[in-house]
Design a protein around this motif. Structure first.
Motif, PDB file in Angstrom:
ATOM      1  N   LYS A 160       0.827  -1.212   0.000  1.00 42.54           N
ATOM      2  CA  LYS A 160       0.000   0.000   0.000  1.00 42.54           C
ATOM      3  C   LYS A 160       0.859   1.259   0.000  1.00 42.54           C
ATOM      4  N   PHE A 161       1.967   1.245   0.745  1.00 43.79           N
ATOM      5  CA  PHE A 161       2.790   2.443   0.899  1.00 43.79           C
ATOM      6  C   PHE A 161       4.040   2.447   0.018  1.00 43.79           C
ATOM      7  N   ALA A 162       4.227   1.383  -0.774  1.00 42.81           N
ATOM      8  CA  ALA A 162       5.476   1.227  -1.522  1.00 42.81           C
ATOM      9  C   ALA A 162       5.749   2.387  -2.472  1.00 42.81           C
ATOM     10  N   ASN A 163       4.749   2.782  -3.239  1.00 42.36           N
ATOM     11  CA  ASN A 163       4.990   3.843  -4.211  1.00 42.36           C
ATOM     12  C   ASN A 163       5.263   5.180  -3.550  1.00 42.36           C
ATOM     13  N   LEU A 164       4.671   5.418  -2.398  1.00 38.27           N
ATOM     14  CA  LEU A 164       4.956   6.647  -1.667  1.00 38.27           C
ATOM     15  C   LEU A 164       6.403   6.672  -1.202  1.00 38.27           C
ATOM     16  N   LEU A 165       6.974   5.491  -0.974  1.00 37.19           N
ATOM     17  CA  LEU A 165       8.380   5.392  -0.605  1.00 37.19           C
ATOM     18  C   LEU A 165       9.285   5.511  -1.829  1.00 37.19           C
ATOM     19  N   GLY A 166       8.695   5.442  -3.005  1.00 32.29           N
ATOM     20  CA  GLY A 166       9.474   5.530  -4.237  1.00 32.29           C
ATOM     21  C   GLY A 166       9.965   4.186  -4.728  1.00 32.29           C
ATOM     22  N   CYS A 167       9.435   3.103  -4.161  1.00 31.85           N
ATOM     23  CA  CYS A 167       9.881   1.761  -4.520  1.00 31.85           C
ATOM     24  C   CYS A 167       8.680   0.833  -4.589  1.00 31.85           C
ATOM     25  N   PRO A 168       8.228   0.460  -5.771  1.00 32.96           N
ATOM     26  CA  PRO A 168       7.049  -0.414  -5.856  1.00 32.96           C
ATOM     27  C   PRO A 168       7.319  -1.856  -5.452  1.00 32.96           C
ATOM     28  N   LEU A 169       8.602  -2.245  -5.342  1.00 28.76           N
ATOM     29  CA  LEU A 169       8.968  -3.641  -5.120  1.00 28.76           C
ATOM     30  C   LEU A 169       9.059  -3.963  -3.627  1.00 28.76           C
ATOM     31  N   VAL A 170       8.190  -4.867  -3.164  1.00 27.02           N
ATOM     32  CA  VAL A 170       8.209  -5.329  -1.780  1.00 27.02           C
ATOM     33  C   VAL A 170       8.667  -6.786  -1.790  1.00 27.02           C
ATOM     34  N   GLY A 171       9.708  -7.085  -1.000  1.00 28.18           N
ATOM     35  CA  GLY A 171      10.339  -8.388  -1.096  1.00 28.18           C
ATOM     36  C   GLY A 171      10.085  -9.316   0.064  1.00 28.18           C
ATOM     37  N   THR A 172      10.011 -10.631  -0.273  1.00 26.77           N
ATOM     38  CA  THR A 172       9.909 -11.683   0.739  1.00 26.77           C
ATOM     39  C   THR A 172      10.547 -12.961   0.213  1.00 26.77           C
ATOM     40  N   GLU A 173      10.915 -13.845   1.139  1.00 26.25           N
ATOM     41  CA  GLU A 173      11.231 -15.221   0.799  1.00 26.25           C
ATOM     42  C   GLU A 173       9.931 -16.016   0.882  1.00 26.25           C
ATOM     43  N   THR A 174      10.015 -17.328   0.707  1.00 21.26           N
ATOM     44  CA  THR A 174       8.780 -18.099   0.543  1.00 21.26           C
ATOM     45  C   THR A 174       8.482 -19.049   1.696  1.00 21.26           C
ATOM     46  N   GLY A 175       9.276 -19.003   2.763  1.00 18.13           N
ATOM     47  CA  GLY A 175       8.920 -19.652   4.001  1.00 18.13           C
ATOM     48  C   GLY A 175       9.033 -21.161   4.028  1.00 18.13           C
ATOM     49  N   SER A 176       8.754 -21.709   5.210  1.00 15.36           N
ATOM     50  CA  SER A 176       8.774 -23.156   5.401  1.00 15.36           C
ATOM     51  C   SER A 176       7.712 -23.551   6.430  1.00 15.36           C
TER      52      SER A 176
END
Length: 292
Positions: free
Chosen positions: A98-114
């Motif tokens: 939701k806030f990514a573009n306001l931060l200037g970065c549309p990319l939000v990162g995660t790993e895929t868990g276990s």
């Protein structure tokens, strides 16, 4: 020209965005970072309490010093065994989107868990039913990314996480064929626990350049156009032949110069972010990488 940067929290923790921005600026006039807010700012709010004013101030303080966010970090366990906790973590990721573009970065990162809550190795993580849970989680996050015009960034980890191989990542990006899902490519994370296979199936402490190129090209052939960011670190095998995969760049056996050459050939130009960097040697490391 390479876009070389690092994880902000490898510099430590700071009392304010101003202090953080000043620390980043000591390494150059234009530095991309991976930003995990609560890892780098003391007393930062929970994601559920983010406000436009807070995120905009953070963006403006960084921009004033020439820093930019290349990956907005929100590393969750999207297959957490407790559904209530999993939903809570997915909601946190949605807040980041939701806030990514306001931060200037549309990319939000995660790993895929276990199947372990802490994302450590669990022998059943590779089961199809767990992959189905991941796909449902990713579907939910992609829907939010579309809503907020943001991007879900997915990072694989060999053996340990749900997306653990090149083939599994290829299947994921094929299933979610959308510009709202991209890959955070960490080649060290994808190196098998017993190292890179040589042509005869053996594994060496220092792999041949042919073995590394086979490994790298397989990944880039599978999902190269979907890569949005690169993680840079190193690995070696321990005395039992198992990977130590969290070494700083230059302290292991991976040939980064050859990888950067291949990326240039394929016109893959994305931010390259150091992990586990030592602030005392970071400037020299960035300088060396700029020559690769």
């Amino acid at each position: 020209m390479k876009h070389l940067g690092f994880r902000a929290h490898d510099l430590g923790t700071f009392d304010s965005a101003t202090q953080l921005a000043s620390a980043i600026a000591t390494y150059g006039p234009s530095i991309p970072i991976q930003l995990a807010i609560r890892k780098v700012l003391r007393d930062a709010p929970m994601s559920s309490s983010y406000t436009e004013a807070f995120i905009k101030n953070l963006h403006d303080e960084l921009a004033a010093k020439g820093a930019s966010v290349a990956v907005f970090g929100c590393y969750i366990n999207p297959v957490h065994p407790d559904k209530a906790i999993r939903d809570e973590q997915l909601s946190s990721f949605e807040q980041h989107l939701k806030f990514a573009n306001l931060l200037g970065c549309p990319l939000v990162g995660t790993e895929t868990g276990s199947l372990n809550a802490d994302c450590s190795f669990h022998p059943d993580t590779a089961e199809p039913k767990v992959l189905d849970v991941l796909y449902r989680s990713i579907e939910r996050l992609v829907e939010a990314a579309v809503k907020y015009d943001a991007i879900v960034g997915v990072e694989a980890v060999s053996k340990q996480h749900t997306i653990s191989t090149i083939e599994r990542m290829a299947a994921l990006v094929e299933k979610f064929d959308t510009p709202h899902l991209k890959v955070i490519y960490d080649p060290i994370n994808l190196v098998p626990w017993t190292g890179l296979a040589e042509q005869d199936g053996s594994s060496r402490g220092k792999p041949s350049i042919e073995a590394q190129r086979t490994f790298v090209n397989a990944a880039l052939d599978a999902f190269g156009p979907r890569i949005a960011a690169l993680h840079v670190k190193d690995y070696r095998l321990d005395s039992n032949g198992y990977k130590i995969g969290d070494l700083p760049f230059g302290e292991g056996v991976f040939d980064w110069k050859d990888l950067f050459s291949e990326l240039r050939k394929r016109s893959i130009e994305v931010p390259a972010l150091l992990e586990n960097a030592n602030p005392a040697t970071l400037a020299d490391t960035l300088s060396l990488l700029s020559t690769y």
